[in-house]
Every structure is written in C-alpha cells, then in structure tokens.
Design an enzyme around this catalytic site. Sequence first.
Site, PDB file in Angstrom:
ATOM      1  N   THR A   1      27.300  48.884  42.583  1.00 45.72           N
ATOM      2  CA  THR A   1      27.209  49.044  41.264  1.00 45.72           C
ATOM      3  C   THR A   1      26.727  50.117  40.637  1.00 45.72           C
ATOM      4  O   THR A   1      27.118  50.756  39.425  1.00 45.72           O
ATOM      5  CB  THR A   1      26.609  47.741  40.736  1.00 45.72           C
ATOM      6  OG1 THR A   1      27.316  46.547  41.633  1.00 45.72           O
ATOM      7  CG2 THR A   1      26.825  47.512  39.269  1.00 45.72           C
TER       8      THR A   1
ATOM      9  N   LYS B   1      37.924  51.774  34.280  1.00 48.24           N
ATOM     10  CA  LYS B   1      37.196  51.743  33.453  1.00 48.24           C
ATOM     11  C   LYS B   1      37.289  53.009  32.319  1.00 48.24           C
ATOM     12  O   LYS B   1      37.949  54.002  32.939  1.00 48.24           O
ATOM     13  CB  LYS B   1      35.666  51.445  33.489  1.00 48.24           C
ATOM     14  CG  LYS B   1      35.472  50.222  34.313  1.00 48.24           C
ATOM     15  CD  LYS B   1      34.067  49.916  34.311  1.00 48.24           C
ATOM     16  CE  LYS B   1      33.708  48.759  35.048  1.00 48.24           C
ATOM     17  NZ  LYS B   1      32.292  48.369  35.141  1.00 48.24           N
TER      18      LYS B   1
ATOM     19  N   GLU C   1      41.188  36.593  38.431  1.00 50.11           N
ATOM     20  CA  GLU C   1      41.057  37.770  37.530  1.00 50.11           C
ATOM     21  C   GLU C   1      42.423  38.291  37.503  1.00 50.11           C
ATOM     22  O   GLU C   1      42.907  39.033  36.500  1.00 50.11           O
ATOM     23  CB  GLU C   1      39.991  38.693  38.092  1.00 50.11           C
ATOM     24  CG  GLU C   1      38.634  38.291  38.148  1.00 50.11           C
ATOM     25  CD  GLU C   1      37.658  39.307  38.625  1.00 50.11           C
ATOM     26  OE1 GLU C   1      38.007  40.404  39.237  1.00 50.11           O
ATOM     27  OE2 GLU C   1      36.657  39.039  38.420  1.00 50.11           O
TER      28      GLU C   1
ATOM     29  N   ARG D   1      36.159  46.778  47.539  1.00 50.42           N
ATOM     30  CA  ARG D   1      34.754  46.900  47.218  1.00 50.42           C
ATOM     31  C   ARG D   1      34.090  47.977  48.018  1.00 50.42           C
ATOM     32  O   ARG D   1      33.260  48.751  47.558  1.00 50.42           O
ATOM     33  CB  ARG D   1      33.967  45.492  47.611  1.00 50.42           C
ATOM     34  CG  ARG D   1      34.473  44.380  46.786  1.00 50.42           C
ATOM     35  CD  ARG D   1      33.906  44.547  45.196  1.00 50.42           C
ATOM     36  NE  ARG D   1      32.550  44.440  44.956  1.00 50.42           N
ATOM     37  CZ  ARG D   1      31.967  44.491  43.838  1.00 50.42           C
ATOM     38  NH1 ARG D   1      32.650  44.280  42.800  1.00 50.42           N
ATOM     39  NH2 ARG D   1      30.614  44.766  43.645  1.00 50.42           N
TER      40      ARG D   1
ATOM     41  N   TYR E   1      34.501  38.885  31.307  1.00 52.72           N
ATOM     42  CA  TYR E   1      32.965  39.078  31.813  1.00 52.72           C
ATOM     43  C   TYR E   1      32.184  37.777  31.475  1.00 52.72           C
ATOM     44  O   TYR E   1      31.063  37.977  31.537  1.00 52.72           O
ATOM     45  CB  TYR E   1      32.430  40.460  31.487  1.00 52.72           C
ATOM     46  CG  TYR E   1      32.778  41.783  32.094  1.00 52.72           C
ATOM     47  CD1 TYR E   1      32.554  41.689  33.578  1.00 52.72           C
ATOM     48  CD2 TYR E   1      33.466  42.614  31.564  1.00 52.72           C
ATOM     49  CE1 TYR E   1      32.922  42.820  34.152  1.00 52.72           C
ATOM     50  CE2 TYR E   1      33.951  44.012  32.198  1.00 52.72           C
ATOM     51  CZ  TYR E   1      33.640  44.017  33.491  1.00 52.72           C
ATOM     52  OH  TYR E   1      34.018  45.116  34.280  1.00 52.72           O
TER      53      TYR E   1
ATOM     54  N   ASN F   1      30.637  53.074  35.203  1.00 56.06           N
ATOM     55  CA  ASN F   1      30.693  53.250  36.725  1.00 56.06           C
ATOM     56  C   ASN F   1      32.088  53.165  37.082  1.00 56.06           C
ATOM     57  O   ASN F   1      32.401  52.701  38.294  1.00 56.06           O
ATOM     58  CB  ASN F   1      29.676  52.371  37.330  1.00 56.06           C
ATOM     59  CG  ASN F   1      30.055  50.598  37.260  1.00 56.06           C
ATOM     60  OD1 ASN F   1      31.237  50.498  36.142  1.00 56.06           O
ATOM     61  ND2 ASN F   1      29.533  49.845  37.485  1.00 56.06           N
TER      62      ASN F   1
ATOM     63  N   HIS G   1      36.021  48.555  38.296  1.00 60.51           N
ATOM     64  CA  HIS G   1      35.664  46.951  38.369  1.00 60.51           C
ATOM     65  C   HIS G   1      36.749  46.802  39.617  1.00 60.51           C
ATOM     66  O   HIS G   1      37.916  47.143  39.597  1.00 60.51           O
ATOM     67  CB  HIS G   1      36.149  46.320  37.261  1.00 60.51           C
ATOM     68  CG  HIS G   1      36.237  44.875  37.444  1.00 60.51           C
ATOM     69  ND1 HIS G   1      34.960  44.170  37.657  1.00 60.51           N
ATOM     70  CD2 HIS G   1      37.006  43.786  37.900  1.00 60.51           C
ATOM     71  CE1 HIS G   1      35.284  42.844  37.997  1.00 60.51           C
ATOM     72  NE2 HIS G   1      36.629  42.845  38.259  1.00 60.51           N
TER      73      HIS G   1
HETATM   74  P1  IDP Z   1      30.207  45.093  39.935  1.00 58.12           P
HETATM   75  O1  IDP Z   1      31.049  45.709  38.789  1.00 58.12           O
HETATM   76  O2  IDP Z   1      29.628  46.021  41.217  1.00 58.12           O
HETATM   77  O3  IDP Z   1      30.843  43.929  40.496  1.00 58.12           O
HETATM   78  P2  IDP Z   1      28.440  43.362  38.439  1.00 58.12           P
HETATM   79  O4  IDP Z   1      27.159  42.888  39.050  1.00 58.12           O
HETATM   80  O5  IDP Z   1      29.492  42.285  38.656  1.00 58.12           O
HETATM   81  O6  IDP Z   1      28.845  44.669  39.257  1.00 58.12           O
HETATM   82  O7  IDP Z   1      28.163  43.768  37.046  1.00 58.12           O
HETATM   83  C1  IDP Z   1      29.339  44.064  36.135  1.00 58.12           C
HETATM   84  C2  IDP Z   1      29.334  45.195  35.504  1.00 58.12           C
HETATM   85  O8  IDP Z   1      28.075  45.269  34.284  1.00 58.12           O
HETATM   86  C3  IDP Z   1      29.121  46.437  36.459  1.00 58.12           C
HETATM   87  O9  IDP Z   1      30.004  46.940  37.116  1.00 58.12           O
HETATM   88  C4  IDP Z   1      28.135  47.214  35.449  1.00 58.12           C
HETATM   89  O10 IDP Z   1      28.828  48.230  34.653  1.00 58.12           O
HETATM   90  C5  IDP Z   1      27.426  46.221  34.633  1.00 58.12           C
HETATM   91  N1  IDP Z   1      26.093  45.992  35.070  1.00 58.12           N
HETATM   92  C6  IDP Z   1      25.654  45.441  35.874  1.00 58.12           C
HETATM   93  N2  IDP Z   1      24.258  45.315  36.252  1.00 58.12           N
HETATM   94  C7  IDP Z   1      23.796  46.233  35.048  1.00 58.12           C
HETATM   95  C8  IDP Z   1      22.542  46.582  35.005  1.00 58.12           C
HETATM   96  O11 IDP Z   1      21.326  46.361  35.525  1.00 58.12           O
HETATM   97  N3  IDP Z   1      22.427  47.481  33.710  1.00 58.12           N
HETATM   98  C9  IDP Z   1      23.552  47.986  32.886  1.00 58.12           C
HETATM   99  N4  IDP Z   1      24.558  47.471  33.366  1.00 58.12           N
HETATM  100  C10 IDP Z   1      25.075  46.530  34.418  1.00 58.12           C
HETATM  101 MG    MG Z   2      31.196  42.149  39.495  1.00 58.71          MG
END
Ligand code: IDP
Ligand code: MG
Length: 145
Positions: free
Chosen positions: A93, A11, A128, A87, A51, A114, A117
């Site tokens: 996350t 990212k 994807e 993962r 997304y 974070n 992805h």
């Molecule tokens: P992941 O990236 O660990 O698979 P996902 O639930 O698929 O997590 O969410 C996609 C992205 O959305 C996350 O990587 C994060 O950047 C963002 N995200 C997820 N949950 C939250 C939240 O509660 N607040 C703000 N951003 C979030």
């Molecule tokens: Mg995800």
Amino acid sequence: MAIERTLSILKPDALEKGVIGKIISRFEEAGLTPIAIRLQHLSQREAEGFYAVHKERPFFKDLVSFMISGPVVVMCLEGENAVLKNRDLMGATDPKKAAAGTIRADFAKSIDANTVHGSDSLENAKNEVAYFFRSTELFPYTHKK
Ligand code: IDP
Ligand code: MG
C-alpha cells in the site's frame, strides 16, 4: 489453480501521469486479461460506497477526495489466481515499502496517490466487480494463460 476475477482501479494519479497503458501491459504480460474496462469519474457517493469498509479510518476523507479528484479506469481482470497475482503486481500500500518492480514502487508517489486499487480477497473481488459492472458488461474471451 483456478481462473478468478478481480477488480482493478487505476487511480487518478495513473491517468495524470499517462501510465495506464504501461500498467495494463503489466497485467496482460502476467496473464491477467481485462474482460471489462471503463473510464469513469466517480461521484463522492460512489467513492464513499466503494470504500465503505474504511469509513471509520482516519484517512477515509482524504482517500475519497483523492479518488474523485479526476477520472479513473475501472477494470475486471480475469486469469489464473487473479486476486493474489494482481496484489503481487501492485506491491505494498505504501509505495516506500513496495517491492522493487511492482506497480506502486515504479509509479506511485505517496500512500494516498498510490496508483492502483486491487481487491484483497475472492469474496471482496466478487462484490467489487459487481459494484462497477453488470454481468452483461463482462466479456470473457480466450486468452494466453
Ligand atoms: P490497499 O489499497 O493496498 O488494499 P487499504 O488498506 O485497503 O490498502 O487502503 C485503501 C486505500 O486507502 C489505500 O490504497 C491508500 O490509498 C489509502 N490508505 C491506506 N492506509 C492509509 C494511511 O495510513 N494513510 C493514508 N492513506 C491510506
Ligand atoms: Mg484494500
């Protein structure tokens, strides 16, 4: 265990911090080989499409604006058990909850920024990878298992 492919995105915060080499090294050391890799600045439409599963979530707008705030690295990683292995290397996350030694624990500063992805299932990985790469852009080659 089977050889799988998964999509990884480094990212904008990873590029901002200058840690893409360190992160790719972690993948290679774990037996995940990039078989396609590209720097790309996502458009809003591309980020929203990628997304789309999250479009009803409260964080969707912030997620998309962060993902288009700078260039990213999109990669297809190949290796044994690639989806789960990626993962595990990424960590949770929320970097505050990510296990020590994971990419997010070591490099991420917030749940938005974070750092990485990774596809969360084999089926999503297929979709994807296809979202970003044509089959002719994937270059499988012999690599350390
Ligand atoms: P992941 O990236 O660990 O698979 P996902 O639930 O698929 O997590 O969410 C996609 C992205 O959305 C996350 O990587 C994060 O950047 C963002 N995200 C997820 N949950 C939250 C939240 O509660 N607040 C703000 N951003 C979030
Ligand atoms: Mg995800």
